[in-house]
Design a protein around this motif. Structure first.
Motif, mmCIF file in Angstrom:
data_model
loop_
_atom_site.group_PDB
_atom_site.id
_atom_site.type_symbol
_atom_site.label_atom_id
_atom_site.label_comp_id
_atom_site.label_asym_id
_atom_site.label_seq_id
_atom_site.Cartn_x
_atom_site.Cartn_y
_atom_site.Cartn_z
ATOM 1 N N ARG A 132 8.559 30.015 -12.499
ATOM 2 C CA ARG A 132 7.713 29.404 -11.475
ATOM 3 C C ARG A 132 8.570 28.973 -10.289
ATOM 4 N N VAL A 133 8.220 29.490 -9.098
ATOM 5 C CA VAL A 133 8.977 29.204 -7.876
ATOM 6 C C VAL A 133 8.042 28.502 -6.890
ATOM 7 N N PRO A 134 8.176 27.180 -6.710
ATOM 8 C CA PRO A 134 7.295 26.448 -5.804
ATOM 9 C C PRO A 134 7.970 26.104 -4.471
ATOM 10 N N PHE A 135 7.152 26.049 -3.439
ATOM 11 C CA PHE A 135 7.568 25.484 -2.160
ATOM 12 C C PHE A 135 6.719 24.237 -1.924
ATOM 13 N N VAL A 136 7.338 23.207 -1.375
ATOM 14 C CA VAL A 136 6.719 21.882 -1.358
ATOM 15 C C VAL A 136 6.655 21.328 0.057
ATOM 16 N N TYR A 137 5.531 20.666 0.362
ATOM 17 C CA TYR A 137 5.428 19.834 1.561
ATOM 18 C C TYR A 137 4.894 18.486 1.116
ATOM 19 N N ALA A 138 5.637 17.425 1.386
ATOM 20 C CA ALA A 138 5.260 16.086 0.937
ATOM 21 C C ALA A 138 5.204 15.128 2.115
ATOM 22 N N GLN A 139 4.215 14.246 2.082
ATOM 23 C CA GLN A 139 4.080 13.204 3.100
ATOM 24 C C GLN A 139 3.772 11.884 2.406
ATOM 25 N N GLN A 140 4.493 10.854 2.792
ATOM 26 C CA GLN A 140 4.300 9.546 2.173
ATOM 27 C C GLN A 140 4.096 8.483 3.242
ATOM 28 N N ASN A 141 3.090 7.638 3.032
ATOM 29 C CA ASN A 141 2.808 6.501 3.905
ATOM 30 C C ASN A 141 2.958 5.226 3.088
ATOM 31 N N ASN B 244 6.208 6.096 7.624
ATOM 32 C CA ASN B 244 5.724 7.437 7.308
ATOM 33 C C ASN B 244 6.915 8.380 7.222
ATOM 34 N N SER B 245 6.933 9.197 6.195
ATOM 35 C CA SER B 245 8.025 10.171 6.052
ATOM 36 C C SER B 245 7.480 11.456 5.469
ATOM 37 N N THR B 246 8.127 12.583 5.812
ATOM 38 C CA THR B 246 7.714 13.896 5.320
ATOM 39 C C THR B 246 8.942 14.664 4.838
ATOM 40 N N GLY B 247 8.681 15.757 4.132
ATOM 41 C CA GLY B 247 9.750 16.631 3.676
ATOM 42 C C GLY B 247 9.165 17.948 3.210
ATOM 43 N N SER B 248 9.915 19.027 3.347
ATOM 44 C CA SER B 248 9.418 20.337 2.923
ATOM 45 C C SER B 248 10.588 21.227 2.543
ATOM 46 N N GLY B 249 10.290 22.253 1.743
ATOM 47 C CA GLY B 249 11.316 23.201 1.335
ATOM 48 C C GLY B 249 11.087 23.677 -0.088
ATOM 49 N N GLN C 48 0.846 -1.185 0.000
ATOM 50 C CA GLN C 48 0.000 0.000 0.000
ATOM 51 C C GLN C 48 0.886 1.241 0.000
ATOM 52 N N TYR C 49 0.452 2.245 -0.764
ATOM 53 C CA TYR C 49 1.277 3.443 -0.902
ATOM 54 C C TYR C 49 0.364 4.653 -1.087
ATOM 55 N N THR C 50 0.548 5.696 -0.289
ATOM 56 C CA THR C 50 -0.176 6.952 -0.462
ATOM 57 C C THR C 50 0.804 8.104 -0.348
ATOM 58 N N ASN C 51 0.567 9.109 -1.139
ATOM 59 C CA ASN C 51 1.455 10.271 -1.154
ATOM 60 C C ASN C 51 0.603 11.521 -1.244
ATOM 61 N N ASP C 52 0.772 12.442 -0.302
ATOM 62 C CA ASP C 52 0.075 13.728 -0.304
ATOM 63 C C ASP C 52 1.117 14.826 -0.427
ATOM 64 N N THR C 53 0.942 15.683 -1.436
ATOM 65 C CA THR C 53 1.897 16.753 -1.697
ATOM 66 C C THR C 53 1.163 18.072 -1.851
ATOM 67 N N ALA C 54 1.644 19.095 -1.147
ATOM 68 C CA ALA C 54 1.082 20.439 -1.245
ATOM 69 C C ALA C 54 2.145 21.386 -1.806
ATOM 70 N N TYR C 55 1.751 22.170 -2.803
ATOM 71 C CA TYR C 55 2.635 23.165 -3.399
ATOM 72 C C TYR C 55 2.041 24.552 -3.146
ATOM 73 N N ALA C 56 2.901 25.495 -2.816
ATOM 74 C CA ALA C 56 2.499 26.887 -2.685
ATOM 75 C C ALA C 56 3.627 27.736 -3.252
ATOM 76 N N GLY C 57 3.303 28.652 -4.119
ATOM 77 C CA GLY C 57 4.370 29.424 -4.740
ATOM 78 C C GLY C 57 3.838 30.543 -5.599
ATOM 79 N N VAL C 58 4.715 31.084 -6.423
ATOM 80 C CA VAL C 58 4.379 32.217 -7.281
ATOM 81 C C VAL C 58 4.967 31.986 -8.663
ATOM 82 N N THR C 59 4.188 32.316 -9.689
ATOM 83 C CA THR C 59 4.675 32.317 -11.067
ATOM 84 C C THR C 59 4.748 33.755 -11.552
#
Length: 350
Positions: free
Chosen positions: A133-142, A158-163, A108-119
């Motif tokens: 395009r300059v994105p900032f990312v927050y990702a979470q994977q189970n 479970n793992s996360t990452g952002s930047g 089983q694999y799920t991935n949730d990713t949120a992007y916030a940025g400006v073009t």
């Protein structure tokens, strides 16, 4: 680490959302006055010859309405993606640890990713536009895996990452004049950088399950170059469009081994319908065929060609002559595609 990443992602998203709402509030304040403005042309004057594509969003990320010469557009955006594909996960893990993971079975694999940025967009001429395009990312994977060499014992991770994500630079050029029953042809070129963190630099579990990331990357770990061609055909009140593209993911050495992540051929088509002088809706379909990756010139046993297709629907509303709101929804049509992707954009012309 997880709380710190979540806090950073919240700050990024809050800042972008504040900018988005600020642009929208300015636009709403000007809407009433702009709607009461007198007509700029005498009644009965013949319309000018149309030499620019109609102002309807095409749902194709590589192109949209070209920015007029000398105009500068700031476009805050927020995007959320949810996916759950074991096949894509297998391929990603193969690349991430460079070696095949024959003793791991991903259940089983799920991935949730949120992007916030400006073009940022700038009209170099009436036919040429440059985008950044300059994105900032927050990702979470189970991930739930079974050890094939240990009686199939299942474990969850479970793992996360952002930047900062991978910054993209694009160019769009209107090839022909178009109009009067003729389609518009727009050539696009997009270059994706490696400013986001790479999967190859992320810490992994050294014992079982070896190769699974302890922290999620914010980038792909590869440079990418994508030329494409978009065709727009107006048929009042609708605009039909199509797009073909080729994505070249540039391979490089990682951990002493040359890795080629696989290239992609893409196509998309759809139609935008103008409801009135402010609102429009769009429907479309987009698909990419991603070739299997190669490690040291050899395709890993678990890697395969990916078919990534999505149904698209979009809504656009023009607040005034300088601001509009665009909401796009993509729903996965193939197993390897993200289940859902939701994007909000608020372009503001200075």
């Amino acid at each position: 680490m997880k709380q710190q990443g979540l806090m950073q992602a919240t700050i990024y998203a809050s800042a972008i959302l504040a900018g988005t709402l600020w642009c929208a509030s300015i636009a709403w304040a000007d809407t009433a006055s702009s709607s009461e403005a007198p007509p700029s042309k005498p009644v009965g004057q013949a319309p000018a010859e149309q030499s620019r594509p109609p102002a309807i969003e095409t749902l194709i990320s590589t192109t949209g309405v070209l920015t007029p010469a000398g105009k500068f557009v700031i476009e805050p955006f927020i995007q959320y993606t949810h996916s759950s594909s074991s096949i894509a996960a297998v391929q990603g893990f193969v690349l991430a640890q460079v070696l095949a993971i024959g003793n791991i079975n991903i259940q089983q694999y799920t991935n949730d990713t949120a992007y916030a940025g400006v073009t940022f967009r700038y009209g170099v001429s009436n036919r040429l536009e440059m985008d950044l395009r300059v994105p900032f990312v927050y990702a979470q994977q189970n991930t739930a895996v079974s050890n094939l060499t240990n009686n199939g014992v299942q474990q969850a991770f479970n793992s996360t990452g952002s930047g900062l994500g991978d910054i993209e630079l694009s160019m769009h050029y209107q090839i022909n004049k178009g109009g009067n029953g003729s389609p518009y042809y727009i050539a696009n070129l997009q270059v994706k950088s490696m400013t986001g963190s790479s999967p190859f630099s992320m810490p992994t579990y050294q014992s079982y399950p070896a190769g699974i990331l302890e922290q999620q990357p914010t980038g792909t770990g590869f440079w990418g170059v994508q030329p494409s061609l978009t065709v727009l055909y107006p048929s009042d009140p609708a605009v039909f469009y199509g797009n073909v593209s080729y994505l070249w993911n540039i391979g490089h050495n990682a951990a002493g081994t040359y890795i080629s992540p696989g290239n992609a051929i893409g196509f998309g088509f759809g139609a935008g319908l103008s409801l009135n002088d402010r609102a429009s809706i769009s429907l479309g379909y987009n698909q990419s065929i991603v070739s299997a990756p190669k490690v040291g010139g050899i395709t890993p046993p678990l890697a395969t060609t990916l078919e990534v297709g999505s149904f698209l629907v979009g809504w656009s509303y023009t607040l005034n002559k300088s601001t509009s709101i665009n909401l796009n929804l993509a729903v996965g049509a193939t197993r390897q595609a993200p289940d859902v992707q939701l994007t909000l954009r608020v372009p503001y012309t200075l």
